[in-house]
Design an enzyme around this catalytic site. Structure first.
Site, PDB file in Angstrom:
ATOM      1  N   HIS A 100       0.837  -1.203   0.000  1.00  0.00           N
ATOM      2  CA  HIS A 100       0.000   0.000   0.000  1.00  0.00           C
ATOM      3  C   HIS A 100       0.868   1.246   0.000  1.00  0.00           C
ATOM      4  CE1 HIS A 100       0.802   0.814   4.279  1.00  0.00           C
ATOM      5  NE2 HIS A 100       0.476  -0.437   4.559  1.00  0.00           N
TER       6      HIS A 100
ATOM      7  N   CYS B 112       3.691  -4.667   6.738  1.00  0.00           N
ATOM      8  CA  CYS B 112       3.283  -4.371   5.367  1.00  0.00           C
ATOM      9  C   CYS B 112       4.422  -3.716   4.591  1.00  0.00           C
ATOM     10  CB  CYS B 112       2.060  -3.460   5.361  1.00  0.00           C
ATOM     11  SG  CYS B 112       0.545  -4.270   5.915  1.00  0.00           S
TER      12      CYS B 112
END
Length: 275
Positions: free
Chosen positions: A236, A252
């Site tokens: 992301h 992440c």
């Protein structure tokens, strides 16, 4: 999109499935993304296994990012590559622990409201071994690839993330088409290693740190949950460019805007190698 249908004898020209962006209900998106923002050659015997249509799928654990498949065999080559073939699950199917083995899980036709595409890592006759999106990380299983419940396609892309170097590279037909410094997991919450895949594409509706979130088929090995969700690791964006090239996330991979623009165009099921 760079999908092409493949038959059992090679690549054939065909349709390119449209990439779906789905709006996830706010509460689910918070559970998924909140933690990413900040924590809270053997021949196949002639006999066939029991077809999925005769297996009671309701009795099997679900192979999704929310599920656990403890009996699934581990990935035999977690740093390996594939030939790019992916499997589209049109209807829920049974997953087996081996060719002609025992049914151990149910792979549903949708993940996060996106169509299910999973990479094929091995084939034996009419059987395909695929990566699963469930815990534990590195789960795989065998499915019948000759079923009318599935079809094959090919992705021309691979995403490589060198966690130590904090660099993401996108390859197309083996040729580099993009390379960026990225943010990865902190020392106490590292990005999990191994091969996984782009599981879904979600339009962000809750926060503004990334317009699109790309959940992967892997999970944090540190946290059992991100803010109450399943602890799904994702690719992301991030508004502060200072995080790129650092170990700063809860697992992440944070990417620049131009990297996210390219990544969001890749087919679901595209192989992602975290190494």
């Amino acid at each position: 999109m760079e999908f092409a249908r493949v038959g059992f004898r090679g690549t054939l020209p065909g349709t390119r499935p449209a990439r779906r962006l789905v709006a996830i209900p706010a509460v689910l998106l918070v559970l998924l993304a909140g933690g990413c923002a900040e924590r809270n050659p053997d021949p196949v015997p002639a006999e066939a296994a029991t077809p999925s249509s005769t297996v009671d799928l309701s009795t099997l654990p679900e192979a999704t990012t929310f599920g656990r498949t403890p009996r699934a065999p581990r990935d035999p080559d977690p740093q390996g590559t594939t030939d790019g073939v992916v499997l589209r699950v049109e209807q829920d199917i049974a997953v087996y622990d081996s060719v002609r083995g025992k049914a151990i899980a149910r792979l549903p036709a949708r993940q996060f409201k996106s169509p299910t595409w999973v990479p094929i890592v091995a084939e034996r006759g009419d059987w395909a071994r695929v990566l699963l999106p469930s815990r534990p990380n590195g789960s795989t299983g065998w499915v019948r690839a000759d079923s009318d419940r599935v079809h094959k396609a090919r992705s021309r892309h691979v995403v490589n993330v060198d966690v130590d170097a904090r660099r993401l590279v996108v390859l197309e037909d083996g040729r580099e088409i993009g390379s960026w410094k990225v943010g990865v997991g902190k020392e106490d919450s590292p990005t999990p290693l191994g091969r996984t895949f782009i599981l879904a594409s979600i339009r962000e509706t809750v926060t503004d740190y990334s317009p699109i979130i790309l959940p992967l088929g892997t999970h944090s090995e540190t946290f059992t949950t991100y803010g109450g969700g399943p602890g799904t690791v994702a690719l992301h964006g991030w508004p502060d460019p200072g995080v790129f090239g650092t170990a700063s996330s809860d697992g992440c991979v944070r990417v620049p805007a131009d990297a996210l623009s390219l990544l969001r165009s890749l087919p679901l099921g595209t192989l992602v190698r975290l190494r």
